[in-house]
Design an enzyme around this catalytic site. Structure first.
Site, PDB file in Angstrom:
ATOM      1  N   LYS A 124      12.638 -10.718 -11.005  1.00  0.00           N
ATOM      2  CA  LYS A 124      13.171 -10.687 -12.371  1.00  0.00           C
ATOM      3  C   LYS A 124      13.922  -9.388 -12.672  1.00  0.00           C
ATOM      4  O   LYS A 124      14.783  -9.363 -13.543  1.00  0.00           O
ATOM      5  CB  LYS A 124      12.058 -10.933 -13.382  1.00  0.00           C
ATOM      6  CG  LYS A 124      11.506 -12.353 -13.266  1.00  0.00           C
ATOM      7  CD  LYS A 124      10.630 -12.745 -14.430  1.00  0.00           C
ATOM      8  CE  LYS A 124      10.286 -14.227 -14.401  1.00  0.00           C
ATOM      9  NZ  LYS A 124       9.361 -14.611 -13.309  1.00  0.00           N
TER      10      LYS A 124
HETATM   11  C1  LIG Z   1       9.194 -15.860 -12.805  1.00  0.00           C
HETATM   12  C2  LIG Z   1       8.643 -16.042 -11.444  1.00  0.00           C
HETATM   13  C3  LIG Z   1       8.783 -17.252 -10.742  1.00  0.00           C
HETATM   14  C4  LIG Z   1       9.422 -18.474 -11.357  1.00  0.00           C
HETATM   15  O1  LIG Z   1      10.787 -18.347 -11.519  1.00  0.00           O
HETATM   16  P1  LIG Z   1      11.629 -19.328 -12.472  1.00  0.00           P
HETATM   17  O2  LIG Z   1      13.008 -19.056 -12.123  1.00  0.00           O
HETATM   18  O3  LIG Z   1      11.271 -18.930 -13.867  1.00  0.00           O
HETATM   19  O4  LIG Z   1      11.226 -20.696 -12.195  1.00  0.00           O
HETATM   20  C5  LIG Z   1       8.309 -17.320  -9.443  1.00  0.00           C
HETATM   21  N1  LIG Z   1       7.686 -16.270  -8.862  1.00  0.00           N
HETATM   22  C6  LIG Z   1       7.505 -15.094  -9.500  1.00  0.00           C
HETATM   23  C7  LIG Z   1       6.788 -13.989  -8.814  1.00  0.00           C
HETATM   24  C8  LIG Z   1       7.982 -14.939 -10.815  1.00  0.00           C
HETATM   25  O5  LIG Z   1       7.790 -13.768 -11.451  1.00  0.00           O
END
Ligand SMILES: *Cc1c(COP(=O)(O)O)cnc(C)c1O
Length: 480
Positions: A124
């Protein structure tokens, strides 16, 4: 470039007009009116670019209302080795998102795309760091201020706080469920010393936090008066920033634009993989987009059957890949809009049906028969699969992966094709989910040196009941 709503009833607006907002006025999500395409020759030309320059080339296709020089300065400020080195002094960050080759399996190469070397050790950061700089830029130009109110179960909150810390004109109020995050995640957020960051630990669960954010967002007067904004996963700026690393991965994995690759993506809210879908629509030679869920298999069910069945919060399981524990995939509407040939009226009807009945069924719809054209495949994992995969990758390749990435690897292995490289997106480093790593391997997760003493730092957090008025009162008494 102009943006339209997936529900077809909002005026078209520019990149900067949607940057600070959330949903379109008609309740839809924004998408560009057309996807810009990239030719094979252009793609090969991009092989020599740094990550920051590649980000500039891709973003400028979507944000022509930001002057070119400003945009280039923003991508160069964001994508630096210093930010994406997770505290290590190596050349690891030279590509910002290095490709980590694991080995040959079933006649093709299996690799991980390292997306978790930013400040909070999850993918993220890739988008959120850019968003922080874009927000600061836009607010400075307009002379406005922004109070970000968010709810987190772990990764989003810390990525947002690290991206917004110390930024002029921005304050962050982040709600988290008290005692429900991993010790590492809590320490990451609560130890930030910046004056513009407020952590509110709610004595409840994640859904209580989310409900408070929704209630405040629905109070239009309060929202306007106190300049309340969000950074949740439907924000277009986050999606567009994520497109860049699909291109970067492709360029690292291939020698010529005649080659094709496949991606496997751990998914919950359909945010990360939505960017992959758009990269493919732009002409990036992606063979398969493999979507991996955990036991909360809402999306896997849709791609297998054509039936989308959102779950109630109470039916959402708490799993050992907790960042994918979702009941409703908030970005999924973007894909459905494309699947239906960009028909806003039909998309609106389907998602209103989800609000009313919890589901829709496209199994007999001609549009669902075109799914293969979009390259999607899917699968789900169990807790046991996750532990087995973590153990196997550690034994076979000497690489420790986190539980979400393990879900990606497990599902990817069902869709390998000889000669087409498979790239699994690494979504977090194992240390963030140390408890599961211990259970799988019987030894502690590797911790980057810069994070070794994080749990001993002083913490700043305000405990609060799950009460909207108490949260509102906190915000109004802590404005700049
Ligand atoms: C947010 C997150 C996901 C999921 O991602 P999306 O794109 O929201 O589906 C998967 N793994 C981790 C470690 C995350 O922080």
């Amino acid at each position: 470039m102009l943006y339209q709503s997936t529900r077809g009833k909002s005026p078209q607006v520019s990149f900067q007009q949607i940057l600070l907002g959330g949903l379109a006025p008609d309740g839809g999500l924004y998408l560009p009116v057309r996807y810009p395409t990239v030719s094979p020759a252009q793609l090969d030309d991009w092989r020599k670019l740094s990550y920051a320059d590649l980000a500039y080339e891709i973003l400028r296709l979507y944000s022509d209302d930001i002057p070119a020089g400003d945009l280039r300065a923003l991508t160069h400020k964001t994508y630096t080795a210093a930010v994406y080195c997770n505290g290590r002094q190596t050349d690891l960050a030279s590509d910002i998102t290095p490709l980590h080759f694991l080995g040959e399996e079933q006649g093709t190469s299996l690799s991980l795309l390292s997306l978790s070397n930013g400040p909070t050790l999850a993918f993220k950061d890739m988008a959120m760091q850019l968003l922080g700089n874009l927000f600061e830029y836009a607010l400075k130009k307009s002379g406005q201020e922004l109070n970000i109110l968010g709810a987190t179960s772990g990764d989003t909150g810390s990525a947002a706080e690290y991206a917004m810390r110390g930024k002029a004109g921005i304050q962050v109020f982040m709600l988290s469920p008290q005692g429900k995050m991993s010790a590492f995640q809590a320490a990451q957020m609560y130890s930030l010393p910046d004056a513009n960051i407020y952590n509110l630990a709610v004595t409840g669960v994640f859904d209580d936090c989310q409900d408070i954010v929704k209630a405040v967002s629905n109070d239009l007067e309060f929202k306007a008066r106190y300049h309340i904004g969000t950074v949740n996963s439907i924000n277009w700026g986050r999606v567009v920033a994520q497109i860049v690393y699909y291109f970067q991965a492709y360029l690292l994995a291939t020698k010529a634009s005649s080659e094709r690759v496949s991606f496997a993506v751990p998914s919950g809210n359909f945010g990360n993989i939505c960017a992959g879908h758009i990269a493919r629509m732009m002409g990036l030679p992606i063979e398969r987009l493999v979507l991996a869920t955990n036991e909360n298999n809402v999306l896997d069910e849709f791609f297998r059957t054509g039936i989308y069945r959102a779950r109630k919060a109470a039916q959402t399981l708490h799993t050992s890949s907790p960042s994918m524990d979702i009941s409703k995939a908030s970005n999924f509407e973007r894909f459905i809009f494309d699947l239906l040939g960009q028909d806003g009226q039909r998309t609106a009807a389907l998602f209103k049906q989800v609000d009313e009945t919890g589901s829709f069924d496209l199994s007999a719809d001609p549009a669902f028969q075109t799914l293969q054209q979009f390259g999607f495949y899917s699968g789900s994992s169990s807790h046991q699969n996750r532990l087995d995969t973590i153990r196997q990758i550690d034994t076979k390749y000497g690489v420790m992966i986190d539980p979400h990435t393990a879900d990606g690897v497990q599902v990817a292995r069902h869709y390998l094709q000889p000669g087409i490289a498979m790239i699994v997106l690494e979504t977090a480093l194992p240390i963030k989910f140390a408890e599961t790593i211990e259970a799988a391997l019987g030894r502690p997760a590797e911790c980057p040196p810069a994070f070794q003493s994080i749990k001993t730092l002083p913490q700043r957090v305000q405990t609060m009941r799950p009460d909207v008025n108490q949260v509102k009162a906190f915000i109004t008494s802590h404005l700049q």
